[in-house]
Design a protein around this motif. Sequence first.
Motif, short mmCIF file in Angstrom:
data_model
loop_
_atom_site.label_atom_id
_atom_site.label_comp_id
_atom_site.label_asym_id
_atom_site.label_seq_id
_atom_site.Cartn_x
_atom_site.Cartn_y
_atom_site.Cartn_z
N ASP A 142 -1.73 -2.81 -6.34
CA ASP A 142 -2.44 -2.95 -5.07
C ASP A 142 -1.59 -3.83 -4.17
O ASP A 142 -1.24 -4.96 -4.54
N SER A 143 -1.26 -3.32 -2.99
CA SER A 143 -0.33 -4.06 -2.13
C SER A 143 -0.93 -5.38 -1.65
O SER A 143 -0.20 -6.23 -1.13
N ARG A 144 -2.23 -5.57 -1.84
CA ARG A 144 -2.84 -6.84 -1.45
C ARG A 144 -2.63 -7.93 -2.52
O ARG A 144 -2.85 -9.10 -2.26
N ASP A 145 -2.20 -7.52 -3.70
CA ASP A 145 -2.04 -8.50 -4.78
C ASP A 145 -0.80 -9.36 -4.55
O ASP A 145 0.21 -8.90 -4.01
N GLY A 146 -0.88 -10.59 -5.00
CA GLY A 146 0.21 -11.55 -4.79
C GLY A 146 1.51 -11.15 -5.45
O GLY A 146 2.58 -11.41 -4.92
N ASP A 147 1.41 -10.52 -6.61
CA ASP A 147 2.64 -10.18 -7.32
C ASP A 147 3.10 -8.75 -7.02
O ASP A 147 3.94 -8.20 -7.74
N PHE A 148 2.56 -8.16 -5.94
CA PHE A 148 2.89 -6.76 -5.67
C PHE A 148 4.38 -6.52 -5.46
O PHE A 148 4.94 -5.57 -5.99
N ALA A 152 6.27 -6.47 -8.67
CA ALA A 152 5.88 -5.35 -9.51
C ALA A 152 6.43 -4.04 -8.96
O ALA A 152 6.88 -3.17 -9.72
N PHE A 153 6.42 -3.91 -7.62
CA PHE A 153 6.95 -2.67 -7.03
C PHE A 153 8.46 -2.58 -7.23
O PHE A 153 9.00 -1.52 -7.53
N THR A 154 9.14 -3.71 -7.08
CA THR A 154 10.59 -3.72 -7.30
C THR A 154 10.91 -3.32 -8.74
O THR A 154 11.86 -2.57 -8.98
N ALA A 155 10.12 -3.79 -9.68
CA ALA A 155 10.33 -3.41 -11.08
C ALA A 155 10.17 -1.90 -11.26
O ALA A 155 10.94 -1.26 -12.00
N LEU A 156 9.20 -1.32 -10.55
CA LEU A 156 8.99 0.12 -10.62
C LEU A 156 10.21 0.87 -10.05
O LEU A 156 10.68 1.86 -10.63
N VAL A 157 10.71 0.38 -8.92
CA VAL A 157 11.88 1.03 -8.29
C VAL A 157 13.09 0.95 -9.21
O VAL A 157 13.85 1.92 -9.34
N ILE A 216 -0.64 3.57 -6.51
CA ILE A 216 -0.35 2.42 -5.65
C ILE A 216 -1.29 2.44 -4.46
O ILE A 216 -1.27 3.38 -3.65
N LEU A 217 -2.11 1.42 -4.39
CA LEU A 217 -3.08 1.31 -3.30
C LEU A 217 -2.45 0.50 -2.17
O LEU A 217 -1.98 -0.62 -2.39
N VAL A 218 -2.44 1.11 -0.98
CA VAL A 218 -1.83 0.43 0.18
C VAL A 218 -2.88 0.23 1.26
O VAL A 218 -3.92 0.90 1.28
N ARG A 219 -2.58 -0.68 2.18
CA ARG A 219 -3.49 -0.92 3.30
C ARG A 219 -3.48 0.26 4.26
O ARG A 219 -4.50 0.71 4.76
N ASP A 220 -2.26 0.76 4.55
CA ASP A 220 -2.13 1.88 5.49
C ASP A 220 -0.78 2.55 5.27
O ASP A 220 0.03 2.08 4.47
N TRP A 221 -0.55 3.63 6.01
CA TRP A 221 0.69 4.41 5.80
C TRP A 221 1.92 3.67 6.31
O TRP A 221 3.02 3.88 5.79
N ASP A 222 1.75 2.83 7.32
CA ASP A 222 2.90 2.07 7.80
C ASP A 222 3.44 1.16 6.71
O ASP A 222 4.63 0.85 6.66
N GLU A 223 2.53 0.74 5.84
CA GLU A 223 2.98 -0.06 4.70
C GLU A 223 3.58 0.84 3.61
O GLU A 223 4.54 0.47 2.94
N ALA A 224 3.01 2.04 3.49
CA ALA A 224 3.43 2.92 2.38
C ALA A 224 4.83 3.48 2.58
O ALA A 224 5.62 3.55 1.62
N MET A 225 5.14 3.92 3.81
CA MET A 225 6.34 4.73 3.97
C MET A 225 7.64 3.99 3.63
O MET A 225 8.53 4.57 2.99
#
Lengths: 429, 429
Positions: A6-12, A15-20, A309-318
């Motif tokens: 969840d992009s709202r989480d502090g460790d996001f 965690a996302f970098t690890a996924l990449v 992956i839960l994001v706030r909006d698409w501007d954050e997702a892309m």
Amino acid sequence: MPLRLDSRDGDFAAAFTALVDARREADADVSRDVTAILRRVRAEGDAALADYTARFDRHDLNVSGWAVTPAECRAALESIPTELRDALQLAAARITAYHEKQKPQDSDGVDGAGVRLGARWSAVDAAGLYVPGGRAAYPSSLLMNVIPAKVAGVSRIAMVTPTPGGEINPLVLAAAQIAGIEEIWRVGGAQAVAALAYGTDRIRPVDVITGPGNAWVAEAKRQLYGVVGIDMVAGPSEIVVVADAKNDPEWIAADLLSQSEHDPTSQSILFTDDAAFADAAAAAVERQIPRLSTGAVAAASWAVNGAIILVRDWDEAMPLVDRLAPEHLELAVDDPDALFAQVRHAGSVFLGRMTPEAVGDYVAGPNHVLPTGRRARFSSGLSVLDFMKRTSFLGLDQGAVNAIGPAAVALAKAEGLPAHAASVALRLQ
Amino acid sequence: MPLRLDSRDGDFAAAFTALVDARREADADVSRDVTAILRRVRAEGDAALADYTARFDRHDLNVSGWAVTPAECRAALESIPTELRDALQLAAARITAYHEKQKPQDSDGVDGAGVRLGARWSAVDAAGLYVPGGRAAYPSSLLMNVIPAKVAGVSRIAMVTPTPGGEINPLVLAAAQIAGIEEIWRVGGAQAVAALAYGTDRIRPVDVITGPGNAWVAEAKRQLYGVVGIDMVAGPSEIVVVADAKNDPEWIAADLLSQSEHDPTSQSILFTDDAAFADAAAAAVERQIPRLSTGAVAAASWAVNGAIILVRDWDEAMPLVDRLAPEHLELAVDDPDALFAQVRHAGSVFLGRMTPEAVGDYVAGPNHVLPTGRRARFSSGLSVLDFMKRTSFLGLDQGAVNAIGPAAVALAKAEGLPAHAASVALRLQ
């Protein structure tokens, strides 16, 4: 259970970098084995092919035959159900039409200094196509590899495929017949790639080798890159689906599973801006898995490599999607073009809720051989250009030599290359 | 004495085949050394770079500075003679103009089945440029590598170059200033290539690495192919000159020597239909060699790799030229276009007696980074496309899914991929 972020989480971010950065590619070091096989095929030719085939594929080429005959291909095409024959023919026609538009333009003209300048494209003389045996023998892959070569104008296409125990998939032969392949060798593995690159008494060498294969085949292509052209370094397949809450979770679940079912190393990632939709899609995936004949593979892939992956909006997702540079990207939203405009790195993009990735695997037209493992940052899907090369040309007259020659002389002298300078200076008047 | 062949001789076919198959490339096996360097840079980053630089280039990066500053480049450009500044600027302008025409076209349209199909090209985010230090530090190579990236629209270009003893060629810095390079790192060798591919604390990773280098640099690029894009596997330079008796033997001799002077492994081959001209050109080569500051290299290359081939006519010559697939091909005859029409494989062609190859090395416009070692059979010179990638896309509506979806379902089922089939079937109506 797949990864859930969840992009709202502090460790996001971490965690996302690890996924990449996660590596899904097998590190099996087959490079020494492959080097030995390449050397032996280069030295011993057909004898090495016969020996490796007896050992790995358990049949004697001198008994079962080295080549698949055109008659076998014709018979295979006649033997398959009409529905499949029609489907292969529709696929071939649509793939051909799409790739025809990739043919590059030549150029030729004279510029203001009187210099004639141009570029001329031409096809390679011969292309080699690797087609895997067994489970991954896909007629669709055969079409996707051969048709760009045909459209490019390659006059000779040599296919190699292992026939374990002597068996070969009739659908593959039917596709070969539709694609017009007339030269098929019953050899596979690194030894087949070596034969295509170096040539043997039976198999003449080719200029470019494409087609998927196992770790040995991929390593053989990598080692022979430069001796021949190759398509790309391929890794496990992947999809990113960007979906809002207006989607049917069953549809999106099927889309995710269509990558997961390929291989345990495949990866499916869902981006959504709606937590309830994320839950619904995840539940649909779990419901669908047991119904699939490929369920065990799909379950393993989804559990280990899948992510929601839960994001706030698409501007954050892309920008996050761009960091993944996915092979396949579905944009299942109201205005897919608006999101597509923000995409910098993706192999192939599927616009809107009615465009499942799988339609592109078979019949839409674009190539399904696409860059994986974040390589869409710098490489493209297979195309007509992979089977062509460009020759630049130029022509000067006395006026043109006088106009630009002195600068060449000055630079050649400065680089310490006096014969370069002399070859131009002698022509100045 | 160079090889001398006459197509009328009984053993010509075998002798020519031996010439085609001769390997001029060094077989020095640096692959283990390079693997170790890549691993260490990946693990230790800048500390490894500093250590290797101290060892191989004999300076301390923390004292001499890691980067060349823009001010140093500006100063270098101001310091060089006006004639060279003008020549570099003319070269940059002409190379830019030629490469602008290589920019590919996007496509987007709807076909008869209602399927939206297209392709969109975009530049890579970052390109890395290797520039050798010492003798082979050519400002012309810098322009030839950077300008296609700039024309492609690459927003970040990172240059690496070794500065042995801390020294750097001001002409290279002047060319960097003209090309607009703002990021230059004073590191070289395999370690610099590793830094560009993996990134370090100081040097962010790039997507594509181009530029010439020694055996370690070439092997590093080869090993990192797939982690990043690379330009090509490059070998020693070569030229084939096709010349009739109307040429001035001094001109043709200079053209041959302009390749020979590069390196002892370079190759220059003359095809002519006139024995007296062959003798005259050979004599002119011998006369010119002692006058060249590069004479020792040129003499070694010409003696070991040079060849003069006497043919009955051009119809006999051109298929032989195609077998060599030369990097550079001069057609110094009355009607060069007639011969060019017969050429299938060549990196760059120079039309007519007034077009010395060297003019293309510097100022004509086409790229001088070209396929060597018979690789023009399947690859092209460096271009804007090496710094771009293509994203295919498609979009379906209900009608389009209904039109082509059933064929995708049939093929997916036949390939044993039920989730692929379901993802399409769910959308059929």
